[in-house]
Design an enzyme around this catalytic site. Structure first.
Site, PDB file in Angstrom:
ATOM      1  N   LYS A  83       0.858  -1.189   0.000  1.00 50.18           N
ATOM      2  CA  LYS A  83       0.000   0.000   0.000  1.00 50.18           C
ATOM      3  C   LYS A  83       0.892   1.237   0.000  1.00 50.18           C
ATOM      4  CE  LYS A  83      -4.371   0.820   2.402  1.00 50.18           C
ATOM      5  NZ  LYS A  83      -5.003   0.727   3.719  1.00 50.18           N
TER       6      LYS A  83
HETATM    7  C1  E4P Z   1      -8.332   1.090   4.238  1.00 47.65           C
HETATM    8  O1  E4P Z   1      -7.576   0.727   3.391  1.00 47.65           O
HETATM    9  C2  E4P Z   1      -8.263   2.422   4.887  1.00 47.65           C
HETATM   10  O2  E4P Z   1      -7.002   2.627   5.438  1.00 47.65           O
HETATM   11  C3  E4P Z   1      -9.344   2.551   5.895  1.00 47.65           C
HETATM   12  O3  E4P Z   1     -10.561   2.084   5.326  1.00 47.65           O
HETATM   13  C4  E4P Z   1      -9.496   3.944   6.462  1.00 47.65           C
HETATM   14  O4  E4P Z   1     -10.662   3.984   7.238  1.00 47.65           O
HETATM   15  P1  E4P Z   1     -10.951   5.147   8.307  1.00 47.65           P
HETATM   16  O5  E4P Z   1     -11.268   6.394   7.564  1.00 47.65           O
HETATM   17  O6  E4P Z   1     -12.137   4.636   9.080  1.00 47.65           O
HETATM   18  O7  E4P Z   1      -9.720   5.266   9.142  1.00 47.65           O
END
Ligand code: E4P
Length: 217
Positions: A83
């Site tokens: 990522k």
């Molecule tokens: C997933 O890849 C993201 O990092 C995550 O869904 C972020 O979610 P949040 O906005 O609830 O932290």
């Protein structure tokens, strides 16, 4: 539509795998911090439990260091998706890794223009954060609709991975729009099963069945 779990909690992932609903996992530095565990051990464990893509995020912001981190993370298992943040260096690394056949999930996407760049960089997944846009009074799901249209216009292979999901409505809206993946906190997977009329109907069926005195077994 594929369903990924948005968590680094091994117990929760393990308990939900038998449901056959989980196609992958996403983590981020905040979720790893919340787990209180070592990132490499945690990702390695998740990869043995989940055969699908498991996103592990780099934490550097410069290209050279991100490259080194990506090498470490991608070496953990074949199903690691590295990522990277949606920055110029992040997208350059995305292009390099994608050319090597490594899955890349480009994260922190908040505009359709950013999603276009990620697709051109060969990303396997783009992660638009719908909940965080909604939190600002903007239209998170509108962004998903735009990205799905743009990717379809040009036949981009990049999968739209709806992230920062706050409700079951986000999940069904994502499916209606034709998003490829939704990543959800485990609690939202539980909520997807539920409807009060399902519970009420089951109670009534069981009460009527008991009156018959029959048994199927
Ligand atoms: C997933 O890849 C993201 O990092 C995550 O869904 C972020 O979610 P949040 O906005 O609830 O932290």
């Amino acid at each position: 539509m594929k369903i990924f779990l948005d968590t680094a909690d091994i117990d929760q992932i393990t308990s939900l795998m038998p449901s056959q609903m989980v196609d992958g996992v996403t983590t981020n530095p905040s979720l790893i911090a919340k787990s209180g565990r070592d990132i490499k051990q945690t990702i390695a464990e998740i990869c043995t439990i989940v055969p699908g893509p498991v996103s592990a995020e780099v934490t550097a912001t410069d290209l050279a260091t991100m490259r080194k981190e990506a090498d470490v993370l991608s070496a953990i298992a074949d199903n690691v998706a590295v990522k990277v943040p949606l920055t110029p260096d992040g997208l350059q690394l995305c292009a390099e890794l994608s050319a090597q056949g490594i899955m890349v999930n480009v994260t922190l996407c908040f505009t359709a223009g950013q999603a276009l760049l990620a697709a051109k960089a060969g990303a396997r997944f783009i992660s638009p954060f719908v909940g965080r846009l909604d939190d600002l009074g903007q239209d998170g799901m509108g962004l998903i609709s735009d990205i799905v249209d743009i990717y379809s216009n040009y036949d981009f292979a990049t999968e739209v991975l709806v992230a920062s999901v706050r409700s079951t409505q986000h999940v069904t809206d994502a499916a209606i729009m034709g998003a490829d993946v939704v990543t959800i906190p485990p609690a939202i997977l539980g909520q997807l099963y539920k409807h009060p009329l399902t519970d009420k109907g089951l109670d009534a069926f069981l009460a009527d069945w008991q009156k018959t005195g029959q048994s199927i077994l």
